[in-house]
Design a protein around this motif. Structure first.
Motif, PDB file in Angstrom:
ATOM      1  N   SER A  10      74.445 117.664  53.790  1.00 39.26           N
ATOM      2  CA  SER A  10      75.825 118.126  53.901  1.00 39.26           C
ATOM      3  C   SER A  10      76.537 117.200  54.874  1.00 39.26           C
ATOM      4  CB  SER A  10      75.882 119.567  54.407  1.00 39.26           C
ATOM      5  OG  SER A  10      75.356 120.450  53.426  1.00 39.26           O
ATOM      6  N   ILE A  11      77.771 116.820  54.511  1.00 37.05           N
ATOM      7  CA  ILE A  11      78.464 115.777  55.267  1.00 37.05           C
ATOM      8  C   ILE A  11      79.885 116.217  55.586  1.00 37.05           C
ATOM      9  CG2 ILE A  11      79.284 113.386  55.219  1.00 37.05           C
ATOM     10  CD1 ILE A  11      77.004 112.804  53.235  1.00 37.05           C
ATOM     11  N   GLY A  12      80.286 115.911  56.809  1.00 36.06           N
ATOM     12  CA  GLY A  12      81.679 116.076  57.195  1.00 36.06           C
ATOM     13  C   GLY A  12      82.164 114.763  57.777  1.00 36.06           C
ATOM     14  N   TYR A  13      83.344 114.345  57.398  1.00 29.88           N
ATOM     15  CA  TYR A  13      83.827 113.074  57.926  1.00 29.88           C
ATOM     16  C   TYR A  13      85.324 113.125  58.133  1.00 29.88           C
ATOM     17  CZ  TYR A  13      85.223 111.639  53.143  1.00 29.88           C
ATOM     18  OH  TYR A  13      85.798 111.549  51.895  1.00 29.88           O
ATOM     19  N   THR A  14      85.784 112.219  58.994  1.00 33.52           N
ATOM     20  CA  THR A  14      87.198 112.162  59.328  1.00 33.52           C
ATOM     21  C   THR A  14      87.578 110.721  59.612  1.00 33.52           C
ATOM     22  OG1 THR A  14      88.916 113.087  60.762  1.00 33.52           O
ATOM     23  CG2 THR A  14      86.834 112.505  61.811  1.00 33.52           C
ATOM     24  N   LYS A  15      88.852 110.531  59.877  1.00 34.85           N
ATOM     25  CA  LYS A  15      89.374 109.183  60.096  1.00 34.85           C
ATOM     26  C   LYS A  15      90.070 109.129  61.449  1.00 34.85           C
ATOM     27  CE  LYS A  15      92.517 105.792  57.988  1.00 34.85           C
ATOM     28  NZ  LYS A  15      93.464 105.544  56.874  1.00 34.85           N
ATOM     29  N   CYS A  16      89.954 107.985  62.091  1.00 38.15           N
ATOM     30  CA  CYS A  16      90.576 107.805  63.400  1.00 38.15           C
ATOM     31  C   CYS A  16      92.070 107.566  63.236  1.00 38.15           C
ATOM     32  CB  CYS A  16      89.939 106.628  64.133  1.00 38.15           C
ATOM     33  SG  CYS A  16      90.654 106.304  65.756  1.00 38.15           S
TER      34      CYS A  16
ATOM     35  N   LEU B 262      80.329 104.411  51.054  1.00 39.64           N
ATOM     36  CA  LEU B 262      79.052 104.707  51.707  1.00 39.64           C
ATOM     37  C   LEU B 262      78.514 106.055  51.236  1.00 39.64           C
ATOM     38  CD1 LEU B 262      76.788 104.345  53.771  1.00 39.64           C
ATOM     39  CD2 LEU B 262      78.348 105.227  55.538  1.00 39.64           C
ATOM     40  N   LEU B 263      79.371 107.065  51.189  1.00 46.28           N
ATOM     41  CA  LEU B 263      78.924 108.396  50.766  1.00 46.28           C
ATOM     42  C   LEU B 263      78.460 108.378  49.320  1.00 46.28           C
ATOM     43  CD1 LEU B 263      81.692 110.592  52.454  1.00 46.28           C
ATOM     44  CD2 LEU B 263      79.386 110.092  53.276  1.00 46.28           C
ATOM     45  N   HIS B 264      79.105 107.569  48.515  1.00 50.18           N
ATOM     46  CA  HIS B 264      78.693 107.454  47.112  1.00 50.18           C
ATOM     47  C   HIS B 264      77.298 106.836  47.013  1.00 50.18           C
ATOM     48  CE1 HIS B 264      79.050 107.045  42.793  1.00 50.18           C
ATOM     49  NE2 HIS B 264      78.794 105.735  42.893  1.00 50.18           N
ATOM     50  N   ARG B 265      77.028 105.830  47.851  1.00 52.09           N
ATOM     51  CA  ARG B 265      75.696 105.204  47.839  1.00 52.09           C
ATOM     52  C   ARG B 265      74.631 106.208  48.280  1.00 52.09           C
ATOM     53  NH1 ARG B 265      78.530 100.956  50.346  1.00 52.09           N
ATOM     54  NH2 ARG B 265      77.549 101.391  52.374  1.00 52.09           N
ATOM     55  N   LEU B 266      74.949 107.020  49.277  1.00 56.16           N
ATOM     56  CA  LEU B 266      73.996 108.031  49.741  1.00 56.16           C
ATOM     57  C   LEU B 266      73.727 109.076  48.659  1.00 56.16           C
ATOM     58  CD1 LEU B 266      75.192 108.662  53.421  1.00 56.16           C
ATOM     59  CD2 LEU B 266      73.123 107.484  52.677  1.00 56.16           C
ATOM     60  N   GLU B 267      74.777 109.475  47.968  1.00 53.01           N
ATOM     61  CA  GLU B 267      74.622 110.480  46.913  1.00 53.01           C
ATOM     62  C   GLU B 267      73.731 109.955  45.796  1.00 53.01           C
ATOM     63  OE1 GLU B 267      77.365 113.157  43.849  1.00 53.01           O
ATOM     64  OE2 GLU B 267      78.284 111.649  45.132  1.00 53.01           O
ATOM     65  N   GLU B 268      73.964 108.711  45.386  1.00 52.52           N
ATOM     66  CA  GLU B 268      73.146 108.121  44.323  1.00 52.52           C
ATOM     67  C   GLU B 268      71.689 107.992  44.756  1.00 52.52           C
ATOM     68  OE1 GLU B 268      74.922 104.410  43.311  1.00 52.52           O
ATOM     69  OE2 GLU B 268      76.186 105.292  41.742  1.00 52.52           O
ATOM     70  N   LYS B 269      71.493 107.681  46.029  1.00 54.40           N
ATOM     71  CA  LYS B 269      70.135 107.501  46.538  1.00 54.40           C
ATOM     72  C   LYS B 269      69.377 108.816  46.574  1.00 54.40           C
ATOM     73  CE  LYS B 269      66.705 105.347  48.545  1.00 54.40           C
ATOM     74  NZ  LYS B 269      65.862 104.393  47.784  1.00 54.40           N
ATOM     75  N   LEU B 270      70.052 109.905  46.968  1.00 60.87           N
ATOM     76  CA  LEU B 270      69.355 111.170  47.193  1.00 60.87           C
ATOM     77  C   LEU B 270      69.256 112.043  45.945  1.00 60.87           C
ATOM     78  CD1 LEU B 270      70.779 112.102  50.702  1.00 60.87           C
ATOM     79  CD2 LEU B 270      68.461 111.372  50.163  1.00 60.87           C
ATOM     80  N   VAL B 271      70.035 111.734  44.905  1.00 62.19           N
ATOM     81  CA  VAL B 271      70.006 112.574  43.700  1.00 62.19           C
ATOM     82  C   VAL B 271      68.609 112.615  43.100  1.00 62.19           C
ATOM     83  CG1 VAL B 271      70.764 112.693  41.289  1.00 62.19           C
ATOM     84  CG2 VAL B 271      72.437 112.425  43.106  1.00 62.19           C
TER      85      VAL B 271
ATOM     86  N   GLN C  77      71.128 102.217  53.772  1.00 61.97           N
ATOM     87  CA  GLN C  77      72.375 102.314  53.015  1.00 61.97           C
ATOM     88  C   GLN C  77      73.593 101.805  53.786  1.00 61.97           C
ATOM     89  OE1 GLN C  77      72.190 103.062  49.788  1.00 61.97           O
ATOM     90  NE2 GLN C  77      69.982 103.214  50.213  1.00 61.97           N
ATOM     91  N   ILE C  78      73.514 101.773  55.092  1.00 61.28           N
ATOM     92  CA  ILE C  78      74.673 101.323  55.864  1.00 61.28           C
ATOM     93  C   ILE C  78      74.693  99.802  55.968  1.00 61.28           C
ATOM     94  CG2 ILE C  78      74.703 103.459  57.206  1.00 61.28           C
ATOM     95  CD1 ILE C  78      73.505 101.892  59.543  1.00 61.28           C
ATOM     96  N   ARG C  79      75.841  99.262  56.346  1.00 60.69           N
ATOM     97  CA  ARG C  79      75.989  97.822  56.535  1.00 60.69           C
ATOM     98  C   ARG C  79      75.602  97.445  57.973  1.00 60.69           C
ATOM     99  NH1 ARG C  79      82.235  97.634  55.162  1.00 60.69           N
ATOM    100  NH2 ARG C  79      82.048  99.098  56.909  1.00 60.69           N
TER     101      ARG C  79
END
Length: 407
Positions: free
Chosen positions: A369-375, A343-352, A313-315
């Protein structure tokens, strides 16, 4: 790792080639030098042998008879035969000699007085077996280089340094002085010796040299092969160790140390690229129950399956790593500030609707379960990890399969 170690590990065939070249220089050079020295020594021995023949022949010449042969009109058959017979006998006793002759210096010219090779015999290509008739004329020759004459005037034998060739063959010459009863220099005796025996000896030296050369080259080839195999072995071990130090042994993804190094390098380039960087931590929900129910081996297989899904799923520009246990890390950089959400949307669609098949008996339905942040400005690996981990904690507390962002 220094330069030499890098060359040995990363260029094993070059190391083998260098080993071959150095081994050849070390082994072949002495063999070649010894061969040259042997040939030179053999040549000097050959020259000395001809010089000894010439010196011996000088003792056989009758100087008084030789004086009587200076003018053709004074020569008679008996005198000539008496003078030349010792030379003919000496010649016949040494069949490798081409010519035996005497000379006398008069003014600026050299006169050939006696010789044991007639023109007829010369054409037949073999030594004379008897004396010639009286010489009808004196052969004279102008000389440009008189070094050999001067050496003989000092009472020494002169031995030529180089071979000469005529229509009879190739020969080496030596000349010695002879004296009359009063000790006065009367003339010079010359010997032209066939070099065939010398060439045969040189050929034997060459054969021995090429045999030695063959063994030296063979040794160098074997040594270079051994060195190459050794370098290849070191390279293999190095790559194995490097793989263990950079990659996770179970999934083949980057490990956390490699992930941190790559992330820190990327952070340094953000100001230049003006891109957004997102840091994501992913945890498999209820993974402990999988281990408790099916065992750790099935749990490991589930981790591998999730890693494969994430990898797809990642580039190519995104970086994925296994953080440890059932947790994964991703960072991505893009000018689009919504890149992480895509990216999170692609993962969600894949795992549903994804059923993870472990084997024929076991299929699992998993959520993440996912946690994310920005630099932000002056962010670091530690600060991003802490914020993403806090976001993951919120996702876990809220429910399964939830992604939480923490600014």
């Amino acid at each position: 790792m220094n330069k030499i170690q890098k060359i040995i590990i990363f260029r094993p065939f070059f190391v083998g080639f260098c080993t071959f070249v150095i081994s050849c220089l070390i082994s072949v050079a002495p063999v070649y030098i010894l061969h040259v020295l042997h040939v030179k020594s053999y040549f000097q021995d050959f020259r000395m042998h001809i010089g000894d023949l010439s010196a011996t022949l000088a003792t056989l010449v009758d100087a008084n008879l030789h004086k009587q042969l200076t003018k053709p009109e004074d020569i008679n058959t008996q005198t000539y035969k008496q003078a030349i017979t010792p030379l003919v006998k000496f010649h016949n006793a040494n069949p490798k000699i081409f010519y035996v002759y005497t000379m006398r210096e008069e003014g600026e010219k050299i006169y050939y007085i006696l010789d044991t090779m007639s023109d007829e015999r010369l054409n037949l290509g073999r030594p004379r077996l008897e004396s010639t008739q009286i010489m009808e004329e004196v052969i004279t020759e102008d000389l440009e280089d008189k070094e050999w004459i001067e050496v003989q005037k000092q009472g020494k034998t002169y031995i030529n340094e180089r071979f000469e060739t005529d229509n009879y063959g190739t020969f080496l010459s030596a000349h010695s002085p002879f004296y009359d009863e009063q000790g006065k220099l009367e003339g010079f005796v010359g010997v032209d010796y066939d070099t065939a025996t010398f060439q045969e000896g040189v050929q034997k030296y060459k054969e021995a040299f090429f045999i030695s050369l063959f063994w030296c080259l063979g040794f160098s080839v074997v040594l270079s092969i051994i060195t190459t195999l050794f370098a290849l072995g070191l390279r293999k071990k190095y790559l194995e160790v490097e793989k263990l130090s950079k990659y996770d042994f179970l999934t083949g993804l980057y490990n956390r140390n490699t992930f941190q190094i790559l992330l820190e390098k990327t952070i340094k380039t953000l100001q230049r690229t003006n891109e957004h960087l997102f840091f994501i931590i992913i945890d498999i929900d209820d993974f402990k129950e999988i281990n408790d129910t099916y065992g750790h081996q099935i749990g490991d297989q589930a981790i591998v399956k999730i890693a494969q899904i994430l990898q797809k799923q990642i580039r190519n520009s995104d970086v994925l790593a296994r953080f440890g246990g059932d947790e994964f890390l991703i960072y991505l950089h893009d000018k689009d500030e919504n890149a992480a959400q895509y990216l999170l949307h692609r993962l969600e669609e894949k795992l549903v609707n994804e059923i993870i098949v472990i084997n024929k008996e076991i299929s699992l339905k998993l959520s993440l379960s996912i946690g994310y942040t920005k630099c932000h400005e002056n962010c670091s690996y530690e600060s991003l990890l802490n914020r993403a981990d806090e976001a993951l904690y919120i996702s876990k507390a809220t429910g399964k399969g939830i992604a939480t962002f923490k600014a």
